[in-house]
Write an enzyme that holds these catalytic residues in place. Structure first.
Site, PDB file in Angstrom:
ATOM      1  CD  GLU A   1      -1.493  -3.223   6.056  1.00  0.00           C
ATOM      2  OE1 GLU A   1      -1.989  -2.854   4.976  1.00  0.00           O
ATOM      3  OE2 GLU A   1      -1.094  -4.386   6.263  1.00  0.00           O
TER       4      GLU A   1
ATOM      5  CG  HIS B   1      -3.279   5.398   6.178  1.00  0.00           C
ATOM      6  ND1 HIS B   1      -2.320   5.955   5.372  1.00  0.00           N
ATOM      7  CD2 HIS B   1      -3.282   4.079   5.878  1.00  0.00           C
ATOM      8  CE1 HIS B   1      -1.781   5.017   4.610  1.00  0.00           C
ATOM      9  NE2 HIS B   1      -2.348   3.860   4.903  1.00  0.00           N
TER      10      HIS B   1
ATOM     11  CE  LYS C   1      -4.258  -1.695   1.986  1.00  0.00           C
ATOM     12  NZ  LYS C   1      -5.051  -1.710   3.214  1.00  0.00           N
TER      13      LYS C   1
END
Lengths: 330, 330
Positions: free
Chosen positions: A193, A197, A123
């Site tokens: 994950e 962010h 990613k």
């Protein structure tokens, strides 16, 4: 490739994505799933592995190393599998955390002397930056490495690269994803994950959260993770193929961890100026009924097949989803 | 390729598409437009041709053969240009009619001894079938031929090939285009090709129509051409890459010959079944402000650049828009 032309595939990592990969490969005639590894073990059978059996074993006992009779428990599972298995290509369905993991695995492949195709669905921009430094080593090792070949980066980035063709100049590429999953615990690594962010979080902090801490966070947000300006490798991938500077590429989305229905339709919008001076926007929208697993693993194997064609022609090194057209796997 | 890495490009045919191609190439630094031919002549300048000058010459005098000082009048213009010009690749912006034209031109290139990249923006399934028969001759001749690399087939077909990646099985690919042009006379050949798809018409009948007869037909329909179940090569191209049988691919659209605004947004819808058994549809939609010229010629040069990469690696033969990712041309 085996004598019958079937591509023998290994899957590294056996969480939500790895398990979906096994199910996707099951009905295929052009690919055969022969190898799998997780953190505690691996399983290998040249004649093919049974997805249901592997998934049930992991659910009940925690590792594919327990799969009877093909499993082996190991603290060095990736390396041991690589030495034993005779795979043409591997799908790296590994967690993106720590962020150096994908490059470390690539290095392991480089040093092993194995030649074949690797595909990741990573990613982060920084993960691609690390792989870029391995470009010539991959080439020298006879490895065709396809990076960023999931959904985003992957399918949507490739769609953006196509859409860009109508324009003389690209002003923006805007990826907005909606993900709905019934139960976050099936995608523990992916959700961490995503949390990384959020404002106030980073990769280290998110990866160190306990399941209870993740639960507590999701309780506060009613199960919703709203993400903006995410570090996603779509930006560097589109920059590398010359479509636009990375700061023109933005990725954001909404993840509902308590509802399999997507909170919004995943799409990419490419805005540019045509040679006649018109400003316009092409849009590629994914059907709401398609799952993250279908949109990540489907393209990953499509790129693996395309990578195999390159490899057969002696074309090695690092390639991205925006450079190569994935091939349909029957 | 010239010493500075710039791809030297020729354009065969200088109607609406060829002229748009010249304008698209003008600001590019990675490509240089050096050669052009129409039915009555050709023009060639190693240092580059001037699009405005060529377009004005054709408007006033009817052929690029009159371009001063680089033009030459000739009844054998393609062949003569090919002997003189030092182009790395040609965009075949030629009429699709007669339907054997593209294969005839390919044969001319094969027999000439020229090596390089050819790109067409052909439309019909039968035209691709003819090229397929030349596959090995193209390969032996050192020609990398990219077929079906306009808008449809082309950009939309490639988008369908990408969209298919999320699915285990493809049920339908439905392309619907809207085209708006202010004045049909700029695209005389293209409009005749469209008319050939109407009930009661065929390729021969349409190509033999006088301008007055076309006018009369358009007067009856208020300038609108509504087309369904068209013979478009998207079907064979998607079948060849194994995505679905050709009868699952349909192409239709609405052409307004009296209004540059599109009567509907051009799109492709790909419906399939995911590995989990869900039926869904991905949609790729072109921005209404983008013209046919931008959506055809942009991709064509993107595929030409990609073809040049293949050619440099010694990869020759016939490739379609659904096999190769076009590269962005700066």
């Amino acid at each position: 490739m085996s004598a019958d032309g079937v591509i023998r595939v290994g899957v590294l990592g056996f969480g939500g994505l790895g398990q979906a990969a096994a199910r996707i490969l099951e009905p295929k005639t052009q690919m055969k799933w022969i190898a799998v590894a997780d953190r505690k073990g691996y399983a290998y059978n040249e004649a093919g592995l049974d997805g249901d059996a592997c998934i049930a074993t992991v659910r009940d006992r925690g590792s594919v190393g327990y799969v009877d009779p093909y499993g082996t428990l190991s603290n060095n599972s990736l390396q041991e599998l690589l030495e034993k298995a005779n795979a043409d290509g591997y799908f790296l369905a590994l967690p993106n955390l720590p962020n150096t993991f994908m490059a470390d695995v690539a290095r392991m492949f480089i040093h092993s002397g194995w030649r074949g195709v690797l595909v990741d669905a990573l990613k982060r921009t920084s993960a691609v930056e690390q792989l870029l430094q391995l470009q010539y080593q991959l080439q020298a090792a006879g490895i065709t490495y396809m990076t960023g070949c999931g959904a985003t980066p992957g399918l949507l980035t490739a769609a953006a690269a196509l859409a860009a063709q109508s324009y003389a100049e690209i002003h923006s590429v805007k990826i907005t994803f909606g993900v709905g999953i019934a139960n976050w615990e099936v995608y523990k690594a992916t959700i961490r994950e995503d949390i990384a962010h959020l404002p106030g979080y980073d990769v280290d902090k998110a990866s160190q959260m306990s399941d209870l801490q993740v639960e507590a966070l999701l309780d506060k947000t009613n199960g919703i993770l709203a993400l903006e300006g995410m570090e996603h490798a779509d930006d560097i991938i589109l920059e590398l193929v010359g479509i636009c500077d990375r700061d023109r590429v933005t990725v954001g989305g909404v993840v509902d961890t308590r509802n399999p229905k997507k909170p919004l339709s995943t799409n990419v919008k490419v805005t540019g100026r045509t040679f006649e001076g018109k400003i316009s926007t092409h849009t590629f929208t994914l059907g709401d009924e398609t799952s993250m697993a279908a949109n990540v693993c489907g393209p990953a194997f499509g790129y693996l097949k395309a990578g195999k064609t390159l490899h057969r022609r002696g074309i090695y090194g690092l390639f991205s989803c925006a450079e190569i057209m994935p091939q349909f796997v029957s």
